[in-house]
Design a protein around this motif. Structure first.
Motif, short mmCIF file in Angstrom:
data_model
loop_
_atom_site.label_atom_id
_atom_site.label_comp_id
_atom_site.label_asym_id
_atom_site.label_seq_id
_atom_site.Cartn_x
_atom_site.Cartn_y
_atom_site.Cartn_z
N ALA A 46 -6.27 -1.18 2.38
CA ALA A 46 -5.05 -0.51 2.83
C ALA A 46 -4.63 0.57 1.84
O ALA A 46 -4.15 1.65 2.24
N GLU B 46 -6.95 3.59 2.22
CA GLU B 46 -6.58 4.28 3.44
C GLU B 46 -5.28 5.05 3.27
O GLU B 46 -5.08 6.13 3.84
N ALA C 132 0.83 -1.20 0.00
CA ALA C 132 0.00 0.00 0.00
C ALA C 132 0.87 1.25 0.00
O ALA C 132 0.46 2.30 0.46
N LYS D 19 -8.01 -7.00 1.87
CA LYS D 19 -7.17 -6.29 2.86
C LYS D 19 -6.27 -5.28 2.16
O LYS D 19 -6.10 -4.14 2.61
#
Length: 458
Positions: free
Chosen positions: A408, A411, A363, A404
């Motif tokens: 990420a 975010e 990420a 996931k």
């Protein structure tokens, strides 16, 4: 023969009495018998020596004695010594030396019609190398083994001189080499050892030696080779440091039990120490909490129920349901402001999406994406825009891992924009994994396009 039996009996008695004297010293020390499980040979005494005395006789408990060359076997005194190397707790290699005399009366009549009154054979030595196998050396009732039954088998050479007697005249069976003969023989034995003291064992055994000839008694009758037996009692002494246990009598189950008890006790002590320390810490925390509660009681009263304690409330008696600031005063009522998103604004968002790239499987936003994101942040701050971020991945990896990773990445964009001055409350971030691909996942270029974060201004 009675004289020889008396000598043998005295020898047995002496050894047994000696064993009783040794046994009167109680072996109550168990720590010295402990050896860490799976230790090497250096932790044990593996060499030992032994001495024995007993009865040598052509009579054996194996086979038919009626077919032997002489029909009336005698019992004579025999003696032996050995040295043994224990390879494992159950198997040892033993070098034996045996000496003494064999004899019997009344020979059979051979095919030539010859008979003899008796024979006497001096056994100068019988030297052999044998494997000694302990049948069992673990006691489930005591920490230390007490009894070890064993069997042995080997091979060696014996040097002896047979003398025949007929009509009161004695003659050597052989006229050359001083009448001495060398022959190969196989000793087979059984016995039992008793641990009478640390490193000292009482050895009671019975051995039958099968000779590879029919010359031991100097007389040939039938087609059987000669054999003789040695019933003996003796003592075995372990060599090496007395602090080490003898491997042949070591009880590995006891050591494993001791190891378990030691570790269990250490664990118990450690747990008890941790419990005591935790109890003391808990008691201190309770005392501190009681003091803190007493000091904070005056700060907890909130008469108007606006969520601001009276001690800090600058606007007491606020009407119920009124939104207040940190000082307890009513917040100004916000006016609705309409926000319009132009095509130029959307183009800034599209450029940010176009230039946004992440490191593979991470990420982490690549540096060349910063410029477009900075322009988007400036636009959102200037026009008070809100933004929805939707993260997507390619189809490489599991569904859970992709979800996931997509969250990420969304975010990560939200965090970056917040560092550029955008209010975090203006941004929502969601991850959808490998759903809704915009290109084929069968090519590297398509997968790169599918690894994206979509922006929606409003």
């Amino acid at each position: 023969m009675k004289s020889n039996l008396k000598k043998a009996s005295l020898l047995f008695t002496g050894i047994l009495v000696g064993g009783k004297l040794f046994a009167q010293t109680p072996d109550t020390t168990r720590a010295s018998d402990y050896v860490k499980p799976f230790s090497g040979d250096d932790a044990f005494r593996t060499w030992s020596i032994g001495v024995s005395g007993g009865v040598l006789t052509p009579y054996t408990i194996i086979g038919s004695n009626r077919k032997q060359d002489f029909t009336s076997p005698k019992a004579n005194l025999g003696y032996g010594v050995y040295i043994k190397k224990q390879i494992t707790p159950a198997v040892g290699i033993q070098a034996d030396f045996l000496g003494g005399k064999l004899g019997a009366d009344n020979s059979q009549v051979n095919s030539f019609g010859n008979t003899y009154d008796s024979y006497s054979t001096k056994l100068h030595y019988a030297a052999s190398l044998s494997a000694n196998v302990t049948v069992g050396n673990i006691s489930w009732h005591d920490n230390k083994s007490a009894i070890q039954p064993y069997v042995s088998v080997g091979g060696g050479t014996m040097h002896y001189t047979p003398v025949l007697t007929s009509g009161g005249t004695s003659t050597n069976f052989r006229t050359d080499n001083g009448g001495a003969i060398n022959e190969f023989y196989i000793p087979v034995g059984v016995g039992v050892k008793f641990n009478i003291a640390k490193g000292i064992n009482l050895d009671l055994g019975y051995q039958v030696s099968f000779v590879y000839s029919d010359n031991v008694d100097g007389f040939n009758y039938g087609s059987n080779n000669d054999r003789f037996s040695y019933a003996h009692a003796g003592l075995e002494f372990a060599l090496g440091k007395k602090s080490k246990p003898q491997m042949a009598v070591h009880n590995p189950v006891s050591s494993m039990r001791t190891e378990y008890m030691m570790e269990n006790q250490n664990t118990k002590n450690q747990l008890q120490a941790q419990i005591d320390a935790q109890k003391a810490q808990n008691d201190q925390l309770k005392a501190d909490l009681a003091t803190t509660n007493a000091n904070l009681a005056k700060f907890t009263a909130d008469s108007d129920g606006d969520g601001v304690p009276d001690f800090y409330d600058k606007c007491p008696n606020t009407p119920a349901g009124t939104k207040v600031d940190g000082a307890g005063c009513p917040l100004p009522v916000a006016k609705d402001v309409k926000v319009y998103v132009t095509e130029a604004d959307r183009q800034v968002a599209r450029e940010a999406v176009k230039n946004l790239e992440f490191d593979f499987g991470k990420a982490t936003i690549r540096q060349h994406s910063d410029e477009s994101l900075n322009k988007l942040a400036q636009l959102m701050v200037a026009k008070k825009f809100s933004l929805k971020l939707s993260g997507y991945t390619d189809n490489v990896g599991s569904v859970e891992a992709n979800l996931k990773l997509s969250r990420a990445r969304a975010e990560a964009v939200k965090t970056y924009l917040a560092t550029q001055g955008v209010e975090p409350s203006k941004i929502t971030a969601e991850g959808y994994g490998k759903a809704s691909p915009i290109a084929s996942n069968k090519t590297a270029k398509g997968r790169q396009q599918n690894r994206r974060v979509e922006f929606s201004l409003y």
